[in-house]
Structure formats: C-alpha cells, structure tokens
Design a protein around this motif. Structure first.
Motif, mmCIF file in Angstrom:
data_model
loop_
_atom_site.group_PDB
_atom_site.id
_atom_site.type_symbol
_atom_site.label_atom_id
_atom_site.label_comp_id
_atom_site.label_asym_id
_atom_site.label_seq_id
_atom_site.Cartn_x
_atom_site.Cartn_y
_atom_site.Cartn_z
ATOM 1 N N UNK A 1 0.782 -1.224 -0.061
ATOM 2 C CA UNK A 1 -0.154 -0.077 -0.048
ATOM 3 C C UNK A 1 0.896 1.205 -0.049
ATOM 4 N N UNK A 2 2.082 1.128 0.638
ATOM 5 C CA UNK A 2 2.977 2.360 0.474
ATOM 6 C C UNK A 2 3.711 2.332 -0.710
ATOM 7 N N UNK A 3 3.663 1.479 -1.547
ATOM 8 C CA UNK A 3 4.243 1.514 -2.772
ATOM 9 C C UNK A 3 5.759 1.192 -2.902
ATOM 10 N N UNK A 4 6.121 0.323 -1.725
ATOM 11 C CA UNK A 4 7.508 -0.069 -1.464
ATOM 12 C C UNK A 4 7.792 -1.538 -2.166
ATOM 13 N N UNK A 5 8.447 -1.531 -3.262
ATOM 14 C CA UNK A 5 8.843 -2.929 -4.003
ATOM 15 C C UNK A 5 9.410 -3.659 -2.791
ATOM 16 N N UNK A 6 8.930 -5.007 -3.018
ATOM 17 C CA UNK A 6 9.404 -5.889 -2.083
ATOM 18 C C UNK A 6 9.060 -7.409 -2.345
ATOM 19 N N UNK A 7 9.679 -8.319 -1.923
ATOM 20 C CA UNK A 7 9.582 -9.869 -1.974
ATOM 21 C C UNK A 7 9.291 -10.355 -0.663
ATOM 22 N N UNK A 8 8.674 -11.666 -0.589
ATOM 23 C CA UNK A 8 8.533 -12.349 0.358
ATOM 24 C C UNK A 8 9.283 -13.769 0.511
ATOM 25 N N UNK A 9 9.969 -13.715 1.378
ATOM 26 C CA UNK A 9 10.793 -15.272 1.319
ATOM 27 C C UNK A 9 10.037 -16.182 1.822
ATOM 28 N N UNK A 10 10.177 -17.290 1.125
ATOM 29 C CA UNK A 10 9.211 -18.517 1.280
ATOM 30 C C UNK A 10 10.184 -19.685 1.242
ATOM 31 N N UNK A 11 9.665 -20.958 1.733
ATOM 32 C CA UNK A 11 10.399 -22.149 1.561
ATOM 33 C C UNK A 11 11.345 -22.522 0.259
ATOM 34 N N UNK A 12 10.557 -22.024 -0.706
ATOM 35 C CA UNK A 12 11.346 -22.158 -2.021
ATOM 36 C C UNK A 12 11.535 -20.813 -2.412
ATOM 37 N N UNK A 13 12.898 -20.380 -2.635
ATOM 38 C CA UNK A 13 13.293 -18.920 -2.771
ATOM 39 C C UNK A 13 12.989 -18.580 -4.211
ATOM 40 N N UNK A 14 12.658 -17.106 -4.351
ATOM 41 C CA UNK A 14 12.314 -16.878 -5.580
ATOM 42 C C UNK A 14 12.970 -15.911 -6.062
ATOM 43 N N UNK A 15 12.828 -14.603 -6.324
ATOM 44 C CA UNK A 15 13.687 -13.691 -6.987
ATOM 45 C C UNK A 15 14.656 -13.186 -6.219
ATOM 46 N N UNK A 16 15.275 -11.869 -6.545
ATOM 47 C CA UNK A 16 16.603 -11.404 -5.943
ATOM 48 C C UNK A 16 16.145 -10.056 -5.783
#
Length: 678
Positions: A601-616
C-alpha cells in the motif's frame, strides 16, 4: 613468476604500481580465456568406447564451466614477495580463486588459494614470516583493481598487534546484495586452520553469529575437492542446509571457487518431504536415538516361526529339512546382518543344507544346483512365510498403528506415556495411504538402512546441525560412514524441540570422532548489535563464551517503540532505502501477510521469502522461522515479543533474528521487549 612492479629509473609511485598490477590482471584474464578455449576445443572422440566418450565429454564440460571468468570477481586478491634468490619459493606469488598459467611458457600467473604454498598468505606474520617479506592485498570494485595495501612481514616486533587492514575491512563490510559471497580474500588464520583440515578428520565448528562458520565449511569443501579431487569425484561431497532459502543463498560460493559439481540438499530432500505435522513433544520422542532400538526390535519381530519343514523335489528324489532345522537356521542369522541380506542368506543356507542331503545320497551337486534350489518354489514359499520381504513403511505403519506391537518393541526403552504419545490414535488404512511427518521420515530412513545398507559419501558438510534430531543425525551419519564430515552450527541458535545441547552428543549420533573448534570473533555482525543480542545468551546457551566483533558498530543499532508497527516499519524502510545494500524485514511468521500488504500500500517494492526461494528483490520480508543462516546489510525486526511467544524456544529464535545484520539493525516494538533483552 615475475614481479609486476616496474623497473623505473624514477621513483616508483602508487600509480605506477597500480598500472603494473592492472597489466598483470589483464594478462591473467587473457590466459584464463585461452585455457578455457583450449579445453573447449578438446574432443572426446579419442575415447575407446561409447561409455568412456560420455564420461570424458562430461568431464570436459565440467572443466570448461570451472574455468569460467566472472567479470565482477577479481582473479586474484593478494600477492606475496621475498628477495631470497636461493629459496625454493617463487619470488612473487599472486593468490587467487583458481590456478592460471601462461599457455605458451606454462608460467603460473595466479596460484590457487588452496595450493600448499598459498597457505602463507593466510598464516604468515611478523612472528613467523614463513620465508616471505611482504604481503600485498588488492582492493577491487567489481572486477577492476582499484587499490593495494602492503604489509611487511620481515620487520616490526613479533607479538605486537598489527594495524587493521583497510582493504580487508572494506571487503568484509562491502554491501552484500544477492547471494552469499566467498570469503577467500578475507579468511583469518584460525579459519584457515579449519579450512585446511585434512580429509580423514571430522571437524565440528561452534560458531557465534558473524564468525563465518558457514563460509568456513564451504571453503573446506572446496579445499578438500582440490586436494583429493579423484577420490571425492568418485565418492561425492554433499552440503546439507536447514532450508532451501538458505541453500539458494549459499549456492554461488562453490561455483565462484571453480567447484561446480557439489550437491546441496535439505534434510527433507534426503529423507523425503513430510506430508503431515505433529506436536513438538511427539516429534521429540520420535527424534530420540532410543527409537533406533525400538525400530530394530520392530523389524526383527516380522520373522515368524516356521509351521513346517522344507521339502524339495529333484527329479524322482525328495529332500527334507525338519521344522526344527529351519527354525535353527533362521535363529542363527537373526540380527547378525541387515534384514534384506539375512533373507538372502537364509535362502542360501536352506539350499546348502539340501545339497548336503543330496551328497549324502551319493549325488555331486555344484553351485548351479544350489542356486536353483535357492530360487525354487518350495524355498521361496518358506522364505515368504518365515522371513517375509518388508518395506520400511510397512514396519513403521505396523509399529505406530498397533498398540500391542508398539508395547512389545518399546518395552524397557520408552515409557508408557511416550508410547501413548507416538502411537496413532486413528491409523490410516494401509502404509500406502499413511501420512508421514518429518520425524517419521528419519525413522523410515533408519529402517531402510536396517533392511539394506545406505551408500556413503566421501565428505558431508552439515550446517545448522544443532537443529537436527538424534535420529536425523544418525541418518546423516550413515551417509558419511566411510568418509568424514564438517559439522557447523551454534548451540545458542537451536530452535527445534530436539535442539542439541552438546556437540559431543551431535558427533556421537553422527557416528564420527572429531574435534570441536569454537569461533567467537565475529567479522560480519557489528559489535553493538552482537552485544545487544548476547543479552539472551544466559537464557538460551549459558555455557557458551560471549562472542566479540572486530567491528565496533557505532550507530549500527536502533531500538524504538512505535505506536503502530506497520506504519513504523514503512517509515523505517523508506529511510533505509537511501542506504546501499540488501534489506531484510524480519517479522513473526503469522504477520507476514499484514506487513506485505502495508509495504504494498505504501508503494514499496519487496519480495516475501518462502520455503522455495524466488527472485532477488533488494527488500525481502522474512518470516522469523526462515531467517537462520541468512545475512542482510540492513535488518528491521518487528515485535520481538511476538517472535518469542510463537514457539517453545522463542528466545533462541529471537537471538537468530537479531544477528542477521551486517551494517544496521533497527528493532521496532509496540509491546514491551522481552525481559531477558531489557
């Protein structure tokens, strides 16, 4: 190897030296490219047969991959010099990640950091120069050489503290966006001793946060592969980490050192993914090493008393073994070997006794006749009756679903309460439909080994070993039964219900005899952050030494109470984004969606770390349960009290979370901080 410094008639300036070193770097890059092109041009057609050709092609492909030049990685990071013309040592030695030589003359331009002579780069000092007079370190930006720093080794007063290396410090503090980097340029003398421990030795490293224990373990694997290449190519090296996110984080280290053929796995990858969950107290009982005795008894209880003897017909003749002879044969083999081997041996023993009967009648049977008898229908029928073929799933299903069977197998080993805890109240219909937990998977692996032997590796690296159950350790020990291991961890970071309290116990369950080395001097975590987290040590691991940091870390720690956690996190993250480096926002597991929504909602780009890693992504929301082993330049921790309350060993989890920062740590809380931290 010729020195790179110019023989100038005027006074040599720093710019002259840099120019000469850059010229040597360019020459080294060109030589590496030539080495790679030469390897790529080789043909496997010289092989004598198709199989040999396939093997040779595979080896050539691996060699080409190992010679890859990574533009952002310096080919060498140090240099050693001496003036003794009569010495066997090279006058100038460049130390780098791999060996590079001149294709025409065969001159070594860069020596592999693992070569015996390169040990001096890490170990030499004024107290023991080891034949050298000067060590030079190089500073790089990307792949470009930007600076150098000289350290005299043949002068000064031995024993006095040496000034800190600016280049080494900058390398340690360099922002670490992306996966974990190797530490080959910054290995310290105590770390180097561990890295160069020889293959037969099992080494256990108790390492406080930021001491580089994971990197040390990976570099030891690289060193062993260099030193024992042929042997380990046959037997294999395996890296075992706590989760896939961790393995993804460390995945670039060994390839950067030229080692591209090392397997990585989690304990679930090795033993099988769990398909069910259970209370921690139940898992703790199943994870206890006493279960090995219970399983052994349960397996051998599948042997049955023969109901009749054995009759084998050969032509017009019949040969008989009495029921008591069959029973005695089975009893003589019971428990003396693995169950599957015992079944095979039982059939052969029966066939041999039939051959004795045949010889008594004047016949002369040979080995082929014995094999025929062992495979005959009467022997197979008796074999299935007395020594039935079983699977690990069948044995464990019967044990956990049949209270009488569990009582018989666990008598004198488990208490009645423990038996009730692990027994299934509502069993599945069959082994095939059963759901297995992580603890069950370790039990199944134990049974598999009791039935058929588990193959062993040449070397095993186990990280975060303190979090493995005794039964999981036994499973890993079987995989290095004829090899050695590097065991890494921190007793203070144990967060499972079965976390180890002693490294001697860990080694015992692994079946390895090894020495325990404690690393307490940190390089990654700032001192102010480490001191703050160390307040928890008396509660989570009172026997451990308090860790120290080489970096004071003034201004690295901020602890702030906020009226609204999500808003406070957005505000802190916005300010942190102005700094260079990766950012980890570590939050209680069940709060991850709420923080993801707030940042979105604040417009801050981010990822969420899960058991299977995704992006960088530069900014990652990290569930507290997945933070172990990871590092971020800047860490924001939200609501420590909730992290502690989420699990039985929550204080240990909080200790892990607070020690993930390399540059800054900001702790945000709305509820009061845990009293142990205050």
């Amino acid at each position: 190897m010729p020195a790179a410094e110019p023989a100038a008639e005027h006074e040599i300036t720093e710019a002259d030296i840099l120019a000469a070193e850059r010229a040597h770097l360019a020459e080294s890059r060109a030589a590496l490219r030539t080495m790679r092109e030469h390897t790529a041009s080789l043909s496997a057609d010289v092989a004598a047969d198709w199989v040999s050709k396939q093997i040779l092609e595979s080896q050539l492909e691996l060699r080409v991959a190992a010679l890859a030049d990574h533009p952002g990685t310096p080919l060498f990071f140090g240099r050693m010099d001496h003036d003794d013309a009569g010495s066997d040592l090279p006058v100038t030695m460049y130390v780098g990640r791999r060996h590079i030589h001149d294709g025409d003359e065969g001159r070594p331009l860069v020596l592999d950091w693992r070569a015996p002579v390169s040990r001096a780069f890490y170990q030499a000092g004024p107290a023991d120069p080891m034949g050298w007079r000067r060590r030079r370190r190089f500073g790089f930006s990307g792949g470009e050489l930007t600076a150098f720093e000289d350290e005299p080794l043949d002068g000064g007063a031995p024993g006095l503290p040496q000034p800190a290396s600016r280049i080494l410090t900058e390398e340690i503090e360099r922002p670490r966006t992306g996966p974990m980097r190797d530490i080959v340029a910054t290995i310290q003398p105590d770390q180097d001793v561990i890295v160069r421990a020889d293959l037969p030795r099992t080494v256990c490293v108790q390492g406080a946060p930021g001491t580089g224990k994971t990197a040390v373990g990976l570099h030891r694997a690289a060193y062993l592969l260099f030193t024992h290449r042929e042997r380990l190519a046959r037997s294999g090296v395996l890296i075992v980490g706590p989760n896939r996110a961790f393995l993804a984080y460390i995945s670039a280290v060994l390839p950067a050192l030229g080692e591209v053929q090392v397997d990585q796995a989690t304990i679930d990858d090795l033993l099988g993914e769990p398909t069910a969950r259970e209370p921690a107290a139940v898992a703790a009982v199943k994870g206890d090493a006493r279960m090995a005795d219970v399983l052994r008894r349960a397996l051998w209880r599948h042997l049955r008393k023969p109901e009749e003897g054995l009759v084998v017909t050969r032509g017009a003749s019949r040969f008989r073994l009495a029921e008591h002879e069959v029973r005695e044969t089975a009893a003589s083999l019971r428990g003396t070997m693995r169950y599957g081997n015992g079944r095979t041996s039982f059939a052969k023993r029966l066939a041999h006794q039939i051959l004795v009967r045949m010889e008594e009648r004047g016949e002369a049977p040979d080995d082929r006749v014995q094999d025929q008898v062992a495979r005959s229908t009467p022997v197979k029928q008796l074999l299935d009756q007395v020594w039935p073929k079983v699977t690990a799933e069948q044995v464990l299903f019967r044990l956990l679903s049949d209270p009488a069977e569990l009582r018989a197998a666990a008598r004198g080993v488990l208490t009645g309460e423990e038996q009730s805890a692990i027994g299934w109240a509502k069993p599945a219909r069959s082994p095939r439909s059963a759901k297995w937990t992580a603890a069950d998977r370790a039990l199944l692996d134990e049974l598999d080994d009791l039935i058929e032997r588990t193959p062993s590796l040449g070397h095993l690296v186990v990280d975060e070993a303190q979090d493995l159950s005794e039964m999981q350790l036994r499973a890993l020990g079987r995989r290095c039964a004829t090899g050695s291991a590097t065991v890494l961890g921190d007793l203070a970071q144990g967060t499972t219900a079965w976390s180890a309290r002693s490294w001697k116990d860990v080694l015992r369950h692994l079946g390895q005899e090894g020495e325990v080395t404690e690393l307490t001097l940190g390089f990654r975590v700032p001192g102010s952050v480490l001191d703050f987290a160390a307040r928890l040590l008396p509660y989570v691991a009172p026997g451990l030494a308090v860790p120290r940091s080489l970096r004071p870390g003034a201004g690295a720690l901020t602890v702030r109470r906020v009226p609204e956690l999500a808003a406070g996190t957005v505000e802190t993250l916005t300010a942190t984004l102005e700094r260079e480096g990766s950012i980890g926002v570590i939050v209680p597991d069940d709060a991850v969606p709420a923080y993801a929504d707030a940042l979105g909602e604040a417009g801050l780009a981010h990822g969420v770390l899960g058991p299977d890693p995704g992006g960088d992504e530069r900014v990652l929301i990290v569930p507290a349960s997945l933070a172990k082993g990871l590092e971020y330049d800047h860490v924001i921790v939200a609501e420590p009290a909730a992290i502690v309350a989420a699990e039985e060993r929550g204080l240990a989890r909080l200790y892990v979370v607070l020690t993930r920062a390399v540059s800054t740590l900001t702790v945000l809380h709305r509820a009061a901080l845990p009293t142990e931290l205050s």
